[in-house]
Design a protein around this motif. Structure first.
Motif, PDB file in Angstrom:
ATOM      1  N   LEU A 190      91.491  48.537  53.183  1.00  0.00           N
ATOM      2  CA  LEU A 190      92.812  48.525  53.818  1.00  0.00           C
ATOM      3  C   LEU A 190      93.682  49.669  53.306  1.00  0.00           C
ATOM      4  CD1 LEU A 190      93.546  44.699  53.987  1.00  0.00           C
ATOM      5  CD2 LEU A 190      92.954  46.249  55.863  1.00  0.00           C
ATOM      6  N   ILE A 191      93.599  49.935  51.996  1.00  0.00           N
ATOM      7  CA  ILE A 191      94.363  51.064  51.443  1.00  0.00           C
ATOM      8  C   ILE A 191      93.915  52.366  52.097  1.00  0.00           C
ATOM      9  CG2 ILE A 191      94.706  52.485  49.375  1.00  0.00           C
ATOM     10  CD1 ILE A 191      94.732  49.922  47.740  1.00  0.00           C
ATOM     11  N   GLY A 192      92.589  52.536  52.190  1.00  0.00           N
ATOM     12  CA  GLY A 192      92.048  53.756  52.788  1.00  0.00           C
ATOM     13  C   GLY A 192      92.455  53.901  54.244  1.00  0.00           C
ATOM     14  N   ASP A 234      86.665  57.459  44.854  1.00  0.00           N
ATOM     15  CA  ASP A 234      87.219  57.194  46.170  1.00  0.00           C
ATOM     16  C   ASP A 234      88.732  57.038  46.053  1.00  0.00           C
ATOM     17  OD1 ASP A 234      84.762  57.395  47.298  1.00  0.00           O
ATOM     18  OD2 ASP A 234      84.341  55.247  47.192  1.00  0.00           O
ATOM     19  N   TRP A 235      89.408  57.232  47.170  1.00  0.00           N
ATOM     20  CA  TRP A 235      90.862  57.305  47.200  1.00  0.00           C
ATOM     21  C   TRP A 235      91.520  56.050  46.617  1.00  0.00           C
ATOM     22  CZ3 TRP A 235      94.842  60.287  47.349  1.00  0.00           C
ATOM     23  CH2 TRP A 235      96.073  59.877  47.877  1.00  0.00           C
ATOM     24  N   SER A 236      90.993  54.870  46.953  1.00  0.00           N
ATOM     25  CA  SER A 236      91.681  53.641  46.549  1.00  0.00           C
ATOM     26  C   SER A 236      91.650  53.431  45.038  1.00  0.00           C
ATOM     27  CB  SER A 236      91.086  52.435  47.269  1.00  0.00           C
ATOM     28  OG  SER A 236      89.760  52.249  46.831  1.00  0.00           O
ATOM     29  N   THR A 237      90.695  54.087  44.345  1.00  0.00           N
ATOM     30  CA  THR A 237      90.647  53.887  42.887  1.00  0.00           C
ATOM     31  C   THR A 237      91.880  54.463  42.204  1.00  0.00           C
ATOM     32  OG1 THR A 237      89.344  55.898  42.699  1.00  0.00           O
ATOM     33  CG2 THR A 237      88.141  53.813  42.723  1.00  0.00           C
ATOM     34  N   PHE A 238      92.577  55.384  42.880  1.00  0.00           N
ATOM     35  CA  PHE A 238      93.831  55.881  42.293  1.00  0.00           C
ATOM     36  C   PHE A 238      94.891  54.776  42.235  1.00  0.00           C
ATOM     37  CE2 PHE A 238      91.962  59.886  43.799  1.00  0.00           C
ATOM     38  CZ  PHE A 238      92.015  60.603  42.623  1.00  0.00           C
ATOM     39  N   PHE A 239      94.687  53.737  43.067  1.00  0.00           N
ATOM     40  CA  PHE A 239      95.615  52.604  43.042  1.00  0.00           C
ATOM     41  C   PHE A 239      95.020  51.425  42.284  1.00  0.00           C
ATOM     42  CE2 PHE A 239      96.190  55.141  46.821  1.00  0.00           C
ATOM     43  CZ  PHE A 239      97.544  55.399  46.808  1.00  0.00           C
ATOM     44  N   GLY A 240      93.906  51.691  41.557  1.00  0.00           N
ATOM     45  CA  GLY A 240      93.283  50.642  40.758  1.00  0.00           C
ATOM     46  C   GLY A 240      92.500  49.640  41.579  1.00  0.00           C
ATOM     47  N   ALA A 294      88.903  48.936  43.801  1.00  0.00           N
ATOM     48  CA  ALA A 294      87.573  49.444  44.136  1.00  0.00           C
ATOM     49  C   ALA A 294      87.505  49.692  45.645  1.00  0.00           C
ATOM     50  CB  ALA A 294      86.506  48.439  43.704  1.00  0.00           C
ATOM     51  N   SER A 295      86.811  50.786  46.040  1.00  0.00           N
ATOM     52  CA  SER A 295      86.860  51.184  47.442  1.00  0.00           C
ATOM     53  C   SER A 295      86.000  50.287  48.331  1.00  0.00           C
ATOM     54  CB  SER A 295      86.410  52.635  47.586  1.00  0.00           C
ATOM     55  OG  SER A 295      85.138  52.791  47.005  1.00  0.00           O
ATOM     56  N   ASP A 296      85.009  49.590  47.741  1.00  0.00           N
ATOM     57  CA  ASP A 296      84.138  48.773  48.592  1.00  0.00           C
ATOM     58  C   ASP A 296      84.629  47.335  48.748  1.00  0.00           C
ATOM     59  OD1 ASP A 296      83.706  48.161  45.995  1.00  0.00           O
ATOM     60  OD2 ASP A 296      81.509  48.223  46.069  1.00  0.00           O
ATOM     61  N   THR A 297      85.898  47.121  48.425  1.00  0.00           N
ATOM     62  CA  THR A 297      86.479  45.801  48.657  1.00  0.00           C
ATOM     63  C   THR A 297      87.357  45.846  49.908  1.00  0.00           C
ATOM     64  OG1 THR A 297      88.400  46.363  47.312  1.00  0.00           O
ATOM     65  CG2 THR A 297      86.558  45.290  46.184  1.00  0.00           C
ATOM     66  N   THR A 298      87.721  44.691  50.415  1.00  0.00           N
ATOM     67  CA  THR A 298      88.591  44.647  51.584  1.00  0.00           C
ATOM     68  C   THR A 298      89.921  45.330  51.292  1.00  0.00           C
ATOM     69  OG1 THR A 298      87.591  42.536  52.120  1.00  0.00           O
ATOM     70  CG2 THR A 298      89.584  43.121  53.323  1.00  0.00           C
ATOM     71  N   ALA A 299      90.455  45.080  50.089  1.00  0.00           N
ATOM     72  CA  ALA A 299      91.732  45.703  49.725  1.00  0.00           C
ATOM     73  C   ALA A 299      91.589  47.225  49.693  1.00  0.00           C
ATOM     74  CB  ALA A 299      92.205  45.184  48.378  1.00  0.00           C
TER      75      ALA A 299
END
Lengths: 255, 285
Positions: free
Chosen positions: B210-212, B194-200, B202-207
């Motif tokens: 928000l990144i997504g 998922d996209w947010s993993t590129f920023f370190g 996990a995609s299923d977290t609130t953070a």
């Protein structure tokens, strides 16, 4: 003395004269009357702009779409005489049409191929209308009606796809209608559907398919949509579409 | 005759006669144009000219579909069997572009929201395109943006995905070249991220959510906002001011949605990105 052609001989014959009381005189008045006194032809204006005759400009695709719709209506009515939209009979009636009904196969072929051709013709018509900027004032609203007619064409084709009741049709319609269950809010697998509490029996897809599965109830629903509901809607929209072509100043052209 | 008058005028213009004779030339040209317009009337009678053409085209179409229907039979497979799912199961061919998009998006977007956007987008075209040029004739230069966008959407996305879905998608919706053996057991190992993993994150977290969400919204709104600022606010471009904010934003959001589909396809094919945003209640992009 001028030599008489075969057509002159026919025209001067006793039989011809008994059928046609007088000859057709190619006068301006007659040219106008041919259009304005004929219930079918008076869809046209009596005079048109010269470029409306150029196939390079019009591609004739609007007219071809309408012709295909008429062919589909005629062949469709003929198919309706032999086809029963029930789980028990639908597929057998297809076989009956193909192998036993005189000209059944060619009627079915024409109905199916004209349906495909109509989808393509509508796309090409829209393509032409876009490329010539014909949606611009004063024809904005007729483009909107045209987009609705595109939707009607696709829905007609899609509902008809189920009627043969074979593997091809049931699974194509399954794939297509499965999208309904993902409708936001209204489909049981769609975003935020939990908030509304819709389930598989009562959601957007179940409304279209008459239940959870593609079954005999779906067949009847698609049959009624295909043969009555959507053609009527499409016909109404077509009337408005053609009327607006006239009222918006005929087909578009350089100003 | 009229043509030679114009040519004579053009030849004259070289010899440096003053403004007065230029004016006379303009008048002469206007008269020539009027004469030409009278010589070739703009309108013709529907009967026989248009009716004859319709008759010929109609006959040709009917002959074509009759021959087609004699030569090629409509398909009829085995009776419908809800317990036997064919692989692949394909929608009717004209919907295969949307089925193709299902590879890149969840059904709520690919099957419902995207087609709705396409229909609405087509319907609003006359109201957002305020360019008066190109009304009733073919041209590219005068309306290059409208035509390029339309051609890209129609040929580049719609028609090409219909062709891909029809001809080169096989069992498991894998790509098979035409003529290639359809191996129903074909599998491809794919590690989707998922996209947010590129920023370190996990995609299923609130953070991660928000990144997504910020990325998706930023893509939709950011570039059009910058473009509006440059064109309308700073340069006071007359076209953008005439277009107005409402029309601009409807155009921009539809345009960026279309481009977003392409961006997601590239991200998926090149970097195995499954979701840009993983939201609550199945709200995923």
């Amino acid at each position: 003395m001028e030599k008489k052609g075969w057509f002159d001989v026919v025209q001067s014959s006793y039989v011809w004269k008994s059928i046609f009381r007088h000859e057709y005189q190619d006068t301006y008045r007659n040219r106008v009357l041919q259009i304005s006194t004929n219930v079918f032809l008076h869809l046209h204006p009596t005079k048109i702009r010269r470029h409306a005759l150029r196939l390079r400009f019009t591609w004739c695709m609007g007219g071809i779409t309408f012709l295909l719709f008429l062919i589909l209506t005629v062949t469709g009515v003929i198919l309706m005489f032999y086809y029963r939209p029930t789980g028990e009979y639908a597929y057998h009636d297809m076989k009956y049409l193909q192998f036993d009904v005189p000209f059944g196969m060619i009627m079915r072929n024409m109905h199916r191929w004209c349906a495909h051709a109509m989808v393509i013709a509508v796309w090409l018509h829209m393509f032409r209308v876009f490329m010539t900027g014909s949606y611009k004032p004063p024809r904005e609203f007729n483009w909107v009606i045209g987009v609705n007619l595109l939707v009607m064409t696709l829905m007609l084709s899609f509902t008809g796809y189920l009627l043969p009741w074979d593997q091809l049709s049931i699974w194509a319609v399954t794939v297509g209608t499965n999208m309904g269950r993902a409708t936001p809010l209204l489909g049981h697998e769609g975003p935020f559907a939990e908030l509304l509490g819709v389930d598989a029996r009562y959601d957007a897809r179940a409304l279209l398919t008459a239940g959870r599965l593609i079954g005999p109830a779906t067949l009847l629903r698609f049959y009624v949509l295909h043969c009555i509901f959507i053609p009527l809607l499409a016909a109404i929209l077509m009337i408005v579409h053609f009327w607006r072509v006239r009222k918006d100043g005929g087909i578009s052209g350089p100003l | 005759m009229a043509q030679s008058t114009i040519t004579a005028d053009t030849e004259d213009s070289g010899d440096g006669t003053g403004d007065r004779s230029d004016g006379a030339k303009v008048k002469e040209r206007a008269r020539t144009a009027q004469r030409l317009a009278k010589a070739i009337p703009d309108k013709v009678h529907t009967w026989p000219y248009l009716v004859r053409l319709e008759m010929m085209v109609g006959t040709a179409v009917m002959a074509f579909v009759t021959v087609w229907s004699i030569v090629v039979d409509a398909p009829l497979e085995e009776p419908a069997n809800p317990t036997k799912t064919p692989n692949p199961s394909k929608a009717p061919w004209y919907f295969l572009g949307l089925q193709e998009i299902l590879v890149y998006f969840d059904p709520w977007f690919a099957g419902v929201v995207l087609p709705s956007l396409m229909i609405v987008g087509l319907m609003v075209i006359p109201y957002i395109d305020i360019n008066p040029k190109g009304n009733g004739y073919y041209c590219f230069k005068d309306r290059w943006f409208a035509i390029s966008t339309f051609l890209f959407g129609f040929l580049g996305l719609w028609i090409s995905t219909v062709i891909i879905g029809t001809f080169i998608r096989g069992p498991g919706w894998y790509l098979f070249l035409p003529g290639e053996y359809w191996d129903v057991h074909k599998t491809q190992a794919l590690t989707n991220v998922d996209w947010s993993t590129f920023f370190g994150v996990a995609s299923d977290t609130t953070a991660g959510f928000l990144i997504g969400a910020a990325s998706a919204l930023g893509f939709l709104i950011g570039p059009p906002a910058v473009w509006w600022h440059i064109k309308a606010v700073r340069r006071k471009d007359a076209f953008f001011l005439q277009l107005g904010k409402l029309r601009y934003w409807i155009t921009a959001l539809l345009f960026m949605s279309m481009m977003g589909v392409v961006v997601k396809m590239v991200l998926r094919l090149a970097f195995n990105v499954k979701y840009i945003m993983l939201g609550p209640y199945n709200f995923n992009i």
